[in-house]
Design a protein around this motif. Structure first.
Motif, PDB file in Angstrom:
ATOM      1  N   THR A 203       0.847  -1.190   0.000  1.00 42.93           N
ATOM      2  CA  THR A 203       0.000   0.000   0.000  1.00 42.93           C
ATOM      3  C   THR A 203       0.884   1.242   0.000  1.00 42.93           C
ATOM      4  OG1 THR A 203      -0.220  -0.502   2.336  1.00 42.93           O
ATOM      5  CG2 THR A 203      -2.216  -0.682   0.983  1.00 42.93           C
ATOM      6  N   TYR A 204       0.549   2.136  -0.892  1.00 40.31           N
ATOM      7  CA  TYR A 204       1.344   3.351  -1.033  1.00 40.31           C
ATOM      8  C   TYR A 204       0.569   4.549  -0.525  1.00 40.31           C
ATOM      9  CZ  TYR A 204       4.333   0.615  -4.177  1.00 40.31           C
ATOM     10  OH  TYR A 204       5.178  -0.311  -4.708  1.00 40.31           O
ATOM     11  N   GLN A 205       1.309   5.596  -0.100  1.00 39.87           N
ATOM     12  CA  GLN A 205       0.569   6.772   0.364  1.00 39.87           C
ATOM     13  C   GLN A 205       0.039   7.613  -0.795  1.00 39.87           C
ATOM     14  OE1 GLN A 205       2.851   9.618   2.579  1.00 39.87           O
ATOM     15  NE2 GLN A 205       4.742   8.467   2.626  1.00 39.87           N
ATOM     16  N   LYS A 206       0.827   7.743  -1.844  1.00 38.88           N
ATOM     17  CA  LYS A 206       0.404   8.585  -2.972  1.00 38.88           C
ATOM     18  C   LYS A 206       0.921   7.982  -4.277  1.00 38.88           C
ATOM     19  CE  LYS A 206      -1.914  12.092  -1.293  1.00 38.88           C
ATOM     20  NZ  LYS A 206      -1.427  13.141  -0.445  1.00 38.88           N
ATOM     21  N   THR A 207       0.507   8.577  -5.389  1.00 39.03           N
ATOM     22  CA  THR A 207       1.008   8.112  -6.689  1.00 39.03           C
ATOM     23  C   THR A 207       1.793   9.207  -7.402  1.00 39.03           C
ATOM     24  OG1 THR A 207      -1.048   8.788  -7.730  1.00 39.03           O
ATOM     25  CG2 THR A 207      -0.889   6.482  -7.073  1.00 39.03           C
ATOM     26  N   VAL A 208       2.833   8.794  -8.107  1.00 42.98           N
ATOM     27  CA  VAL A 208       3.625   9.746  -8.887  1.00 42.98           C
ATOM     28  C   VAL A 208       3.649   9.271 -10.343  1.00 42.98           C
ATOM     29  CG1 VAL A 208       5.732   8.553  -8.117  1.00 42.98           C
ATOM     30  CG2 VAL A 208       5.920  10.780  -9.211  1.00 42.98           C
ATOM     31  N   GLY A 209       3.418  10.215 -11.265  1.00 42.13           N
ATOM     32  CA  GLY A 209       3.390   9.864 -12.689  1.00 42.13           C
ATOM     33  C   GLY A 209       4.719  10.148 -13.355  1.00 42.13           C
ATOM     34  N   LEU A 210       5.259   9.171 -14.058  1.00 43.53           N
ATOM     35  CA  LEU A 210       6.522   9.369 -14.773  1.00 43.53           C
ATOM     36  C   LEU A 210       6.285   9.179 -16.276  1.00 43.53           C
ATOM     37  CD1 LEU A 210       8.949   7.168 -12.585  1.00 43.53           C
ATOM     38  CD2 LEU A 210       8.497   9.602 -12.336  1.00 43.53           C
ATOM     39  N   PRO A 211       6.628  10.173 -17.083  1.00 43.99           N
ATOM     40  CA  PRO A 211       6.497   9.981 -18.533  1.00 43.99           C
ATOM     41  C   PRO A 211       7.633   9.114 -19.054  1.00 43.99           C
ATOM     42  CG  PRO A 211       7.385  12.157 -18.070  1.00 43.99           C
ATOM     43  CD  PRO A 211       7.124  11.515 -16.736  1.00 43.99           C
ATOM     44  N   LEU A 212       7.334   8.134 -19.868  1.00 39.36           N
ATOM     45  CA  LEU A 212       8.378   7.260 -20.410  1.00 39.36           C
ATOM     46  C   LEU A 212       8.978   7.902 -21.655  1.00 39.36           C
ATOM     47  CD1 LEU A 212       6.909   3.690 -19.969  1.00 39.36           C
ATOM     48  CD2 LEU A 212       8.625   4.858 -18.600  1.00 39.36           C
ATOM     49  N   VAL A 213       9.873   8.844 -21.406  1.00 39.15           N
ATOM     50  CA  VAL A 213      10.442   9.614 -22.511  1.00 39.15           C
ATOM     51  C   VAL A 213      11.930   9.851 -22.288  1.00 39.15           C
ATOM     52  CG1 VAL A 213       8.294  10.831 -22.948  1.00 39.15           C
ATOM     53  CG2 VAL A 213       9.947  11.814 -21.374  1.00 39.15           C
ATOM     54  N   LEU A 214      12.633  10.169 -23.362  1.00 41.82           N
ATOM     55  CA  LEU A 214      14.022  10.610 -23.342  1.00 41.82           C
ATOM     56  C   LEU A 214      14.870   9.903 -22.278  1.00 41.82           C
ATOM     57  CD1 LEU A 214      13.213  14.354 -24.087  1.00 41.82           C
ATOM     58  CD2 LEU A 214      14.253  12.725 -25.653  1.00 41.82           C
ATOM     59  N   ASN A 215      15.463  10.647 -21.331  1.00 43.62           N
ATOM     60  CA  ASN A 215      16.394  10.011 -20.392  1.00 43.62           C
ATOM     61  C   ASN A 215      15.708   9.114 -19.364  1.00 43.62           C
ATOM     62  OD1 ASN A 215      15.283  12.345 -19.419  1.00 43.62           O
ATOM     63  ND2 ASN A 215      17.021  12.869 -18.119  1.00 43.62           N
ATOM     64  N   MET A 216      14.365   9.137 -19.322  1.00 44.55           N
ATOM     65  CA  MET A 216      13.670   8.231 -18.419  1.00 44.55           C
ATOM     66  C   MET A 216      13.965   6.785 -18.816  1.00 44.55           C
ATOM     67  SD  MET A 216      12.029   9.021 -15.725  1.00 44.55           S
ATOM     68  CE  MET A 216      11.000  10.470 -15.644  1.00 44.55           C
ATOM     69  N   TYR A 217      14.269   6.564 -20.111  1.00 43.29           N
ATOM     70  CA  TYR A 217      14.601   5.212 -20.569  1.00 43.29           C
ATOM     71  C   TYR A 217      15.919   4.717 -19.984  1.00 43.29           C
ATOM     72  CZ  TYR A 217      10.731   4.940 -23.785  1.00 43.29           C
ATOM     73  OH  TYR A 217       9.473   4.869 -24.304  1.00 43.29           O
TER      74      TYR A 217
END
Lengths: 423, 988
Positions: free
Chosen positions: B665-679
């Motif tokens: 169980t997590y307290q919150k959610t974070v959105g990550l775009p799968l782009v550029l250096n995220m790879y």
């Protein structure tokens, strides 16, 4: 003939012997400033020569010796050099080249290396290249930035900015066409002797010189008509170099507007400041941070005095660096400093706030930093300042001039219409 | 006395005129194509006016790009075309929200918002809408109206790159050759224009409400309008009466400044023309000094004849080569002594199968009974299709065919350059082995056919057009970047009254410069490639091109008399090599050809997420040939290559495994775009956020569709495709509704090698988060976080993240510091794992005696939508694939000739160094995204490092273009060379 000497990494050095024998070729990057820069170098025992070539052959040389996808500043500077060396009458073994090196994540930091590559390909690898930079990169025994030379270079940039501002503000309004040009020629002759001095602390002399220049410009006979003001911002080379931007300043003045080009000095301060910023944000040597900050502070004190004098003489003076930097709050972060970075955005906002909402944003075709701080910010600027009227122009050796003119014409037409509607 | 007002709109292809009386009524109008001779057309038009109205004074107002300098020079008024269009619109209607105007050269959008009018024009790179339709029409063997007719019966839309005409053509050409339906292509062309307009010009403003359509293409092409209406879901469209002269009408409304008499204007134009002849234009030296010069040149080249034989009297074995090129189809029959017995050359008019059938039938008619057809080979773009359709005996990749033909002409040949309609190919030969192959990338495509379509548009046969260039006295410089830029320079030259012959010569020089400085990138051809140069390909049949090439390189070259047939000739030679004593060709007999039928239908391959659009070719005998697929799966072949190491697929799968724990169980959610250096950095961020009790949510996988959802907020159309995709990813993330979106600015990367000068990210990777915030204002970005971060200073990192995160979750600096360590450990483990897999792949290739390619790009090139399935294509060629970051650790490339200041690029230089020390079975292919300015620097350096070590350098430039036809040819050529070289190497 001077002996060729290399450093530990195999870089060809510009030696003391060369300083005495060689001519240092300087590319024309900003006409108002580089004339004085060269004069300053000449008075310090460097046999410098400004390249004024604008003919077509140099583009061909640039294309031959650099990658075709490299940006137009690199291509033109490399082309201008190689074209000059290949010209008849030049002793290839008695020339050196000088080029500015800025550093940072933009490909412009690579120009000097690309130039050396090009020289190798052109079988001119014996021509030494001097890096002009403030970071202590690439030292040369025959070219030393002595305190006096530094001061003179500083004066050259300050005076270049001043002359550019004053000419831009007067030439469109001259009653007798050519007056301003005549005045500039007279002042240039005066400045020749101004740079010919041996003292280190020159503020008193500079102040006097600036007062004289301002007085002469005040004395010009000008009309009182009002013309729309058009600002020019963008990548540093195409912003200032007529060769790079197809004579943009003249094109705009012919369209009947007043051109406002922000001072080049802000770019140098921005470069120092950006380095300081990174140390603070991401870690680094504290001492360097303070030296850089001090440098910016010191230059700004002097520039402020000049701005004051300009205002007192009835001219519009550029705003202080600190103020410029504050304009981008909420628009783009000061951490964006690749290439022209936030400075580009700041200059656009400054122009809009100071009566020049019409802007040409110049960039080399394929310029990465401009995608971010130039075109990338248009929308935000437009929403904050609906009166803004910005056109982006791509410069490339293959781009057709008519396309550029047509877009500039659209922006200028709107500038005239907006001015009429407001009055 | 009443004064008429005249609006004259001189566009890039047409002249439009409107005369208004004082009641704003149109009393005269005309619309005509000026066929490049603006001043001639103008003169005619003014004479018509004089006949109709007598020589009276009128208010003349010019508008349109080509009218600018003309108006100024003759002292007439000029109004910019967008301003004219705006006036005309305001006159007719008051409730327009958006106006879209497409012209021959420029595209414009005007947004009306009360008194606030915002006008935009396309960037330089996206020029030439109308000109584009004309060029595509000629590919489809019709005219602009014909394209519109075809589009009415479309069934499916193909994905066609929309960046510019050159890119679109690169996608269309192979589609045609693979047998896609013309109707579908026509509609896809219109869709590409819609995408280009929306992506290039809307820049974050939605095109909605009441929309006006202006300009030639939108007025005449009903299907183009339909595509706009469907795509933008428009309900209220305004089409003005007289839409084709609408802008001229606007100019007439604005005409007021100067009154001139018609006679004066005619006189002024004449003077203007004379003045222009004197200079202003950028001209270059004439190609030939005089006639004698040309004759000497002609005589010299007449010496390079191929031996020919008489087919009618020939007896014995013969071998056939068919080259189904991009725009033309060539056929050659040779004898046992390599004599040319028969040849055929024609445009395929977008239907290669039908043409080959016709040609074969004609061939059979001429074929004497005593000639035995032993083997028939195909080559070129349509190689596979033709082979399958007509049951040929074999096929070979075109580069190898060209090389074989060249060798036949000159066995000492050191360099071959082939300029065809669509592609340029060059190869360097040393000791009888091809040591380097250079093929053009997308931007240089279509130079050859550009000259041809251009000459056709002026009503010239290509041969006559080329002939003109020979006599040119002042050739115009038209630049060399690409045909879109050239086209726009041609328009400028035309408006400055340049002569057609000077344009023809200029084009020849431009094409040569493009080949030399963009494709070959040679500063001194003879020094690098030797002086035994052979030129071929249809474009070199143009004497002006040949001359320009010789002049620019300073060397006399050989042009075989069959320059245009060399591919087919080479195929025939190979057919002969493959012949066995007792076998005859399996090619369809004339009887079978008579009953030959053929149809094609579209389909989509659903075997993986690439969703390749397929074309299924069905032949009369029930045989099928499937094209368009990237890998063997689409072709219906079941071979498992899952064993084969493939770092691109490996890394992508590996990254997708960084997922939140479903049990936790997590307290919150974070959105990550799968782009550029995220790879690259996802293995850090996922465990990092996980440790802080935040559940990571990702944007959906990249697809063309995802790109399209975000394309209207892209501010700069010349930026790279990976950056453009970010907009779609953010749209997708917003819909998934995380508590906050996290997309950091990271100017600095990690310093991996101490000798690197610095460790920057490129400006786009570093600061694209800023662009998102500034341009995606239509979505709610109040919880969008784009901090400035570096991994290199933990303390600074923790401080910054703490400030950002504290309003979203309960945590402390200490927690963040711990999470940082966890993230770092995970990231290092990921890098280590990739490196181990890289080493394993190298070993695997060695153990199994396989070819290996190192596809050297950037971490984000593993995104299948960015690499368009190239890794799968490589796998299907049975080649081990390694990524640059998997083996760069094996080398120390301490000194490079450039400033070594970008982390991803340091890997490139190091990888090149690794490759340099490996066997000829391992080669590097550099993957470059269009618009990546930094790669102008890295490409040259990587090439230098490789070539200094006698290694091949290959570059593939990718963008939105999805068709892999050209990539396929390039890779197969490379592999073929590698195999040959490995053989020589083994023997030595």
């Amino acid at each position: 003939m001077a002996k060729l000497e290399y450093d530990a990494n195999g870089r060809l050095l510009f030696t003391e012997e060369m300083r005495q024998e060689y001519t240092i070729l300087v590319p024309q990057m900003a006409p108002y400033h580089f004339e004085y820069l060269v004069t300053a170098m000449q008075t310090e025992g460097l046999n410098a020569e400004l390249l004024r070539t604008t003919d077509y052959a140099l583009i061909n040389e640039g294309m031959k010796y650099s990658h075709n996808d490299i940006c137009i500043p690199a291509m033109l500077v490399i082309g201008q050099f190689i074209d000059a060396i290949k010209k008849k009458g030049i002793d290839k073994h008695k020339v050196a080249l000088i080029i500015t090196q800025t550093g940072g994540g933009c490909r412009a930091s690579n120009y000097i290396k690309l130039l050396r590559k090009a020289l190798r390909k052109a079988k001119l690898e014996f021509v030494p290249v001097i890096s002009l930079n403030a970071n202590g990169l690439e030292k040369n025994p025959g070219f030393k930035l002595t305190p006096r030379l530094l001061h003179k270079l500083h004066d050259a940039i300050v005076l270049g900015d001043l002359m550019m501002n004053l000419i831009n503000q007067t030439r469109p309004y001259e009653k007798k066409p050519g007056d301003v040009q005549t005045l500039k020629a007279a002042i240039d002759i005066r400045l020749q002797s101004y740079f010919n001095h041996n003292s280190l602390f020159t503020w008193g002399r500079l102040k006097k010189e600036i007062a004289e220049i301002l007085a002469r410009f005040q004395a010009l006979d000008l009309t009182t008509e009002s013309k729309p003001k058009v600002g020019v911002v963008g990548e540093i080379y195409v912003k200032y170099s007529p060769l790079g931007n197809n004579h943009l300043e003249q094109t705009l003045e012919d369209e009947g507007v007043e051109v406002v080009t922000p001072p080049i000095y802000d770019f140098f301060l921005y470069s120092f400041d950006s380095r300081a910023h990174d140390i603070k944000r991401y870690g680094g040597p504290k001492k360097e941070y303070w030296i850089l900050k001090l440098l910016v502070w010191y230059v700004e004190i002097r520039r402020e005095k000049i701005r004051k004098a300009m205002r007192a003489a009835g001219f519009q003076a550029p705003i202080a660096y600190k103020k410029l930097k504050s304009l981008i709050k909420g628009v783009i972060d000061v951490g964006t400093h690749t290439g022209e970075g936030w400075l580009l955005t700041a200059e656009m906002i400054d122009l809009i706030q100071h009566g020049a909402p019409n802007i040409v944003c110049t960039q080399p075709f394929g310029c990465l930093p401009n995608h971010i701080a130039g075109k990338g910010m248009f929308k935000k600027i437009k929403s904050l300042y609906p009166e803004s009227n910005i056109v982006a122009i791509d410069y490339d050796t293959s781009a057709s001039r008519i396309n550029q003119l047509n877009r500039i014409n659209l922006m200028v037409s709107n500038a005239f219409r907006n001015m009429k509607e407001r009055s | 006395m009443k004064t008429y007002r005249v609006g004259i709109d001189i566009g890039s292809t047409t002249i439009k005129v409107v005369v208004l009386d004082e009641q704003d009524t149109i009393v005269h109008k005309s619309y005509e194509r000026h066929m490049s001779s603006i001043s001639e057309s103008l003169k005619r038009m003014f004479e018509t006016l004089r006949d109709k109205f007598g020589d009276q004074k009128m208010h003349f107002n010019f508008t349109g790009s080509a009218g600018l300098s003309l108006a100024k020079n003759i002292g007439a008024q000029f109004t910019q075309e967008v301003i004219s269009a705006t006036s005309a619109l305001r006159f007719h209607v008051t409730d327009i929200d958006v106006c879209i105007e497409l012209g021959g050269e420029d595209a414009k959008i005007i947004f009306f918002d009360g008194a606030n009018v915002e006008q935009r024009m396309n960037g330089t790179c996206a020029g030439g809408t109308g000109a584009f339709i004309d060029q595509m029409a000629s590919l489809l063997d019709t005219d602009a109206a014909g394209v519109n007719e075809l589009a009415k019966n479309y069934e499916k839309i193909h994905d066609i790159a929309s960046r510019c005409g050159v890119f679109a053509k690169t996608d269309i050409q192979p589609l045609l050759n693979q047998g896609a339906r013309k109707e579908d292509i026509a509609a896809s062309i219109f869709q590409a224009i819609v995408n280009q307009t929306v992506a290039g010009l809307s820049q974050g403003r939605k095109i909605k409400g009441r929309v006006a359509f202006l300009g030639g293409p939108l007025t005449f092409a009903s299907e183009l309008r339909k595509r706009f209406i469907e795509y933008l879901k428009l309900e209220n469209v305004f089409m003005p009466e007289n839409g084709e002269v609408f802008v001229a009408f606007g100019a007439a409304l604005e005409a007021k400044e100067v009154r001139l008499s018609i006679a004066d204007v005619i006189e002024n134009i004449k003077n203007y023309r004379k003045r222009h002849k004197a200079g202003m234009r950028k001209t270059i030296e004439p190609l030939f000094k005089d006639d004698a010069d040309y004759q000497t040149f002609k005589e010299r080249h007449n010496l390079s004849q191929v031996k020919t034989g008489d087919l009618a009297s020939y007896e014995g074995n013969a071998y056939l080569g068919i080259d189904a090129g991009s725009t033309t189809t060539k056929m050659v029959l040779i004898s046992e002594d390599n004599e040319l017995l028969y040849s055929f050359y024609a445009h395929n008019r977008g239907n290669p199968v039908a043409l080959v059938r016709k040609a074969l039938l004609a061939f059979y008619e001429k074929l004497p009974e005593k000639v035995i057809l032993k083997k028939a080979f195909s080559t070129g773009y349509g190689e596979e299709l033709i082979k399958h359709a007509f049951h040929l005996d074999g096929s070979e990749v075109e580069t190898i065919c060209h090389y074989n033909a060249a060798k036949h002409f000159n066995d000492r040949v050191s360099f071959v350059i082939d300029i065809g309609g669509q592609d340029m190919k060059c190869f360097k030969v040393e000791n009888g082995v091809i040591t380097s192959i250079v093929l053009n990338e997308a931007c240089s495509s279509g130079c050859g056919s550009f000259i041809e379509t251009f000459s056709e548009s002026l009503g010239y046969e290509i041969a006559d057009f080329a002939e003109l260039a020979v006599k040119a006295r002042a050739p115009v410089d038209l630049g060399s970047r690409c045909t879109v830029f050239m086209n726009s320079s041609v328009k400028q030259a035309q408006s400055e009254a340049a002569k057609t012959e000077d344009i023809s010569a200029g084009l020849a020089v431009s094409v040569v410069k493009n080949a030399l400085y963009k494709v070959i990138r040679a500063h001194d051809v003879t020094e690098e490639y030797g002086d035994q140069i052979l030129v071929q390909g249809g474009t070199f049949n143009n004497d002006a091109v040949l001359r320009a090439f010789e002049r620019e390189t300073g060397v006399n070259v050989t042009r075989p008399s069959i320059a245009g047939l060399m591919g087919a000739y080479g195929a025939a030679l190979l057919a002969k090599e493959a012949a066995r004593p007792h076998n005859h060709s399996t090619m369809l007999s004339s009887h079978a050809l008579n009953t030959f039928t053929y149809s094609a239908k579209g389909a989509v391959c659903n075997k993986c997420e690439n969703k390749c659009p397929l074309t299924v070719n069905i032949f009369g005998d029930g045989k099928k040939y499937i094209s368009g697929n990237r890998c063997e799966k689409g072709a219906g072949i079941k071979i498992s290559y899952d064993e084969l190491p493939n770092l691109y697929l490996y890394k992508y799968d590996k990254l997708m495994q960084y997922q939140p724990d479903p049990e936790k169980t997590y307290q919150k959610t974070v959105g990550l775009p799968l782009v550029l250096n995220m790879y690259e950095n996802l293995p850090f961020w996922q465990p990092f956020f996980d440790a802080l009790g935040l559940k990571t949510i990702y944007s959906e996988r990249s697809t063309k569709k995802l790109y399209e959802t975000g394309q209207d907020s892209i501010p700069s159309d010349t930026i790279c495709y990976p950056a453009k995709l970010v907009h779609g990813h953010i749209e997708s993330l917003v819909k998934r509704n995380p508590d906050f979106i996290f997309y950091p600015n990271m100017p600095y990367n990690i310093l991996e090698k101490i000798y690197a000068d610095n460790h920057y990210n490129c400006p786009v990777v570093a600061h694209y988060p800023e662009v998102i915030e500034a341009n995606m204002t239509h979505v709610d970005l109040s919880d969008y976080k784009q901090p400035y971060l570096t991994f290199n200073d933990k303390k600074k990192f923790v401080e910054t993240v703490y400030r950002m995160i504290k309003s979203y979750c309960k945590t402390s600096k200490k927690n963040i510091a711990q999470a940082y360590d966890i993230g770092m450990e995970s990231f290092k483990a990921f890098r280590k794992d990739v490196q181990q897999e890289g080493e394993r792949a190298l070993q695997y290739a060695l153990d199994h005696d396989l070819n290996t390619l190192v596809l050297a790009g950037r971490p984000y090139h593993i995104d299948p939508e960015v690499n368009h399935g190239i890794p799968k294509l490589i796998r299907s060629l049975n080649v081990v694939l390694i990524s640059e970051d998997a083996i760069s650790h094996l080398a120390e490339q301490e000194t490079v000739a450039v400033l070594n200041q970008w982390t991803y690029h340091t890997r490139l230089y190091d990888t090149a160094k690794v490759i340099a020390g490996l066997s000829p079975r391992v080669n590097l292919v550099q993957l470059v995204s269009f618009g990546c300015g930094l790669d102008a620097i890295t490409a040259d350096e990587v090439k230098d490092v490789l070539e200094a070590n006698n290694k091949l350098y290959t570059q593939i430039k990718i963008d939105e273009i999805s068709n892999l036809g050209a990539v396929n040819i390039r890779l197969r050529s490379l592999l073929s060379t590698m195999n040959k070289e490995a053989k020589t190497y083994g023997e030595a």
